[in-house]
Scaffold this motif. Structure first.
Motif, PDB file in Angstrom:
ATOM      1  N   ASP A   1       0.808  -1.224   0.000  1.00 12.98           N
ATOM      2  CA  ASP A   1       0.000   0.000   0.000  1.00 12.98           C
ATOM      3  C   ASP A   1       0.836   1.267   0.000  1.00 12.98           C
ATOM      4  OD1 ASP A   1      -2.270  -1.467  -0.033  1.00 12.98           O
ATOM      5  OD2 ASP A   1      -2.733  -1.241   2.094  1.00 12.98           O
ATOM      6  N   ILE A   2       2.096   1.187  -0.420  1.00 11.51           N
ATOM      7  CA  ILE A   2       2.922   2.401  -0.506  1.00 11.51           C
ATOM      8  C   ILE A   2       2.269   3.363  -1.489  1.00 11.51           C
ATOM      9  CG2 ILE A   2       5.138   3.318  -1.302  1.00 11.51           C
ATOM     10  CD1 ILE A   2       6.464   0.808  -0.366  1.00 11.51           C
ATOM     11  N   ASN A   3       2.054   4.600  -1.037  1.00 15.13           N
ATOM     12  CA  ASN A   3       1.410   5.583  -1.905  1.00 15.13           C
ATOM     13  C   ASN A   3       2.449   6.418  -2.658  1.00 15.13           C
ATOM     14  OD1 ASN A   3       2.318   7.646  -0.097  1.00 15.13           O
ATOM     15  ND2 ASN A   3       0.531   7.255   1.224  1.00 15.13           N
ATOM     16  N   ALA A   4       1.956   7.326  -3.475  1.00  9.92           N
ATOM     17  CA  ALA A   4       2.851   8.124  -4.319  1.00  9.92           C
ATOM     18  C   ALA A   4       3.781   9.004  -3.478  1.00  9.92           C
ATOM     19  CB  ALA A   4       2.029   8.996  -5.270  1.00  9.92           C
ATOM     20  N   LYS A   5       3.262   9.550  -2.372  1.00  7.14           N
ATOM     21  CA  LYS A   5       4.078  10.395  -1.507  1.00  7.14           C
ATOM     22  C   LYS A   5       5.236   9.593  -0.907  1.00  7.14           C
ATOM     23  CE  LYS A   5       3.853  13.007   2.819  1.00  7.14           C
ATOM     24  NZ  LYS A   5       2.992  13.456   3.928  1.00  7.14           N
ATOM     25  N   GLN A   6       4.924   8.390  -0.440  1.00  4.05           N
ATOM     26  CA  GLN A   6       5.964   7.549   0.150  1.00  4.05           C
ATOM     27  C   GLN A   6       6.988   7.116  -0.901  1.00  4.05           C
ATOM     28  OE1 GLN A   6       3.230   4.676   1.733  1.00  4.05           O
ATOM     29  NE2 GLN A   6       3.358   5.518   3.831  1.00  4.05           N
ATOM     30  N   ALA A   7       6.518   6.823  -2.106  1.00  2.00           N
ATOM     31  CA  ALA A   7       7.438   6.479  -3.184  1.00  2.00           C
ATOM     32  C   ALA A   7       8.355   7.659  -3.509  1.00  2.00           C
ATOM     33  CB  ALA A   7       6.664   6.060  -4.430  1.00  2.00           C
ATOM     34  N   GLY A   8       7.797   8.867  -3.455  1.00  2.00           N
ATOM     35  CA  GLY A   8       8.604  10.063  -3.683  1.00  2.00           C
ATOM     36  C   GLY A   8       9.685  10.237  -2.623  1.00  2.00           C
ATOM     37  N   VAL A   9       9.353   9.927  -1.366  1.00  2.00           N
ATOM     38  CA  VAL A   9      10.327  10.009  -0.284  1.00  2.00           C
ATOM     39  C   VAL A   9      11.460   9.011  -0.519  1.00  2.00           C
ATOM     40  CG1 VAL A   9      10.700   9.555   2.183  1.00  2.00           C
ATOM     41  CG2 VAL A   9       8.737  10.917   1.436  1.00  2.00           C
ATOM     42  N   LEU A  10      11.107   7.811  -0.972  1.00  2.00           N
ATOM     43  CA  LEU A  10      12.124   6.801  -1.257  1.00  2.00           C
ATOM     44  C   LEU A  10      13.053   7.250  -2.386  1.00  2.00           C
ATOM     45  CD1 LEU A  10      10.059   3.494  -1.010  1.00  2.00           C
ATOM     46  CD2 LEU A  10      11.727   4.372   0.626  1.00  2.00           C
TER      47      LEU A  10
END
Length: 510
Positions: free
Chosen positions: A7-16
């Protein structure tokens, strides 16, 4: 865990993705810090950077292989790795400075341990982050994103280190600052991925604790740097700065009041006996009959050679070329240096140029009657070019037909092959050379080489200026070399085949 990993969202993917950029930046800077410290302390920068980069890349590969044995708690594993890098990388510089005075073997043990540990931790980051991003995107897309950002981060780190970090913070505070960036990345990921962490509060407190510790190290970095320098130089450090070109340190003995100037960890002079060195450097070349209206000093930013040249009333123009404007500034403003050089840099006859000597001499300009080369020993490939056949050829073009050159040439005792390689290189370019040496309490036996065209050097040199050490008789004796420092056959040094700094390292090992 409260939420499934898929359930990783776009914001979390951006942080990664942002984390990938930053960790790549930090990794390359740690590499550069260790290589730079080792170059300063051990010399031979090509050798040190080659070993640092090679072992670092090897350790990254080992770290990547080890990461396949981790469990699937990718966020937790990544944060742990970042915490470890922040701690080890943050203190790497000061550890190296503290280890160096103890023993060469200890320094190398610490150096290679840091390279392998930090390299392995950096190598673990990419597989972990790729696995995390693969939960949101395809593996192909994840690898492409990770590798592209990794390379961009490496570019930013490699550019920011020499242009921003090193000049503004120095080596010790730079490692603290990069460690701080690593722990900030860990903290952000703890907050953003808190739903994936079973021990969220404990990890957050750990990050905050290390964050506070490294922030404190940044604020007290000057104190810590002084501690490391005192440990390195033993004497009291009265001035220290990292310029874009070099590390300048001035020390004073608490017992003898002797003062010394160090550049990149190498002693340049001691106030106790610098007059001996500069008299033997300057007065033989200045006292040989012939015109001496225009004088060029290459190096000598401390103003001490210029002090001696100013003793000759018929000198009309002195051009002094030193690459580092900070060296020229402190020579003119630091009371200890100004007292030694007698304010020579303020003389009306003298014009100082903050420029690379190689570039300066290759530009059109006036011809010089006397050229004095007062450069550091050729302990790396950058300085090697200033003792090369090409450099001497360019100087020859800027000399009058009666012009005479002198170069400090290291020690014919400790670096015998270096001394005679410089003589051999000068002899390849000029018609006549003259070698001589003297004894310096701070350095031991030290050597100089003169060169000129057309006319042979006189059998004897008379001195008509006031000196503290140099005499006509001592100069005559200085031209005689004992058996253990007598001439040895060497090659000609050139830019294309830089032999000299290899000879320097080999001589020191002998």
């Amino acid at each position: 865990m409260k939420t499934p990993l898929t359930d990783i969202n776009a914001k979390q993917a951006g942080v990664l993705l942002f984390s990938i950029l930053i960790v790549a930046l930090c990794g390359i800077v740690y590499e550069l810090i260790i290589g730079t410290v080792s170059s300063y302390l051990l010399g031979n920068s090509v050798h040190q950077f080659s070993l640092t980069i090679g072992f670092f890349m090897f350790a990254m590969g080992v770290g990547s292989m080890i990461s396949k044995y981790f469990d699937d708690q990718f966020v937790r594993n990544f944060i742990f790795v970042e915490i470890a890098i922040a701690l080890v990388g943050g203190i790497c510089s000061i550890l190296l400075f503290i280890a160096f005075p103890m023993a060469r073997a200890l320094y190398e043990l610490v150096m290679y341990s840091l390279i392998l540990i930090i390299g392995a931790l950096v190598g673990m980051e990419i597989p972990i982050l790729t696995s995390l991003l693969a939960q949101k995107r395809s593996l192909k897309e994840s690898i492409a994103n990770v590798m592209s950002l990794d390379y961009v981060g490496a570019l930013i780190g490699s550019v920011s280190f020499p242009l921003l970090l090193l000049p503004s913070l120095g080596l010790v505070q730079s490692s603290f600052a990069i460690g701080l960036i690593n722990i900030l990345v860990a903290t952000i990921n703890v907050i953003v991925f808190r739903h994936y962490l079973r021990h969220y509060h404990a990890m957050l407190l750990s990050c905050i604790g290390i964050l506070v510790l490294l922030t404190g190290c940044i604020f007290y970095g000057t104190v810590l740097t002084r501690f490391a320098e005192k440990h390195l130089y033993f004497d009291q450090v009265i001035y220290s700065t990292q310029t874009p070109y070099q590390k300048l340190v001035v020390t004073r003995s608490t017992t003898t009041r002797e003062q010394r100037l160090y550049i990149d960890g190498h002693i340049q002079f001691s106030s106790r006996d610098e007059y001996r060195y500069h008299e033997y450097l300057v007065h033989p070349v200045m006292s040989i009959p012939g015109p001496r209206k225009n004088v060029l000093i290459l190096g000598g930013g401390d103003g001490l050679a210029a002090r001696e040249v100013l003793k000759y009333d018929d000198v009309e123009t002195i051009h002094l070329v030193d690459i580092d404007p900070e060296m020229l500034r402190i020579a003119n403003e630091l009371p200890m240096l100004r007292r030694l050089n007698k304010g020579s840099l303020d003389a009306e006859k003298l014009t100082a140029f903050s420029q690379d000597a190689f570039s300066f001499i290759n530009e059109p300009g006036i011809d010089y009657d006397r050229v004095i080369i007062d450069m550091p020993d050729p302990h790396n490939e950058a300085i090697n070019k200033l003792y090369s056949r090409e450099f001497y050829t360019m100087i020859k073009r800027r000399m009058t037909p009666e012009g005479i050159l002198v170069s400090q040439s290291s020690s014919p005792f400790f670096t015998r092959h270096v001394f005679w390689c410089i003589e051999q290189t000068l002899d390849h370019v000029f018609d006549n050379t003259l070698s001589y040496h003297t004894a310096l309490p701070s350095f031991g036996i030290w050597g100089f080489n003169m060169a000129r065209n057309n006319v042979a050097f006189p059998a004897d040199i008379e001195f008509n200026i006031e000196t503290r050490a140099l005499t006509q008789a001592s100069m005559q004796a200085a031209r005689n070399f004992d058996k253990d420092i007598a001439k040895v056959e060497t090659t000609v040094n050139s830019i294309m085949e830089p032999k000299l700094y290899h000879l320097y390292i080999e001589d020191l090992r002998r």
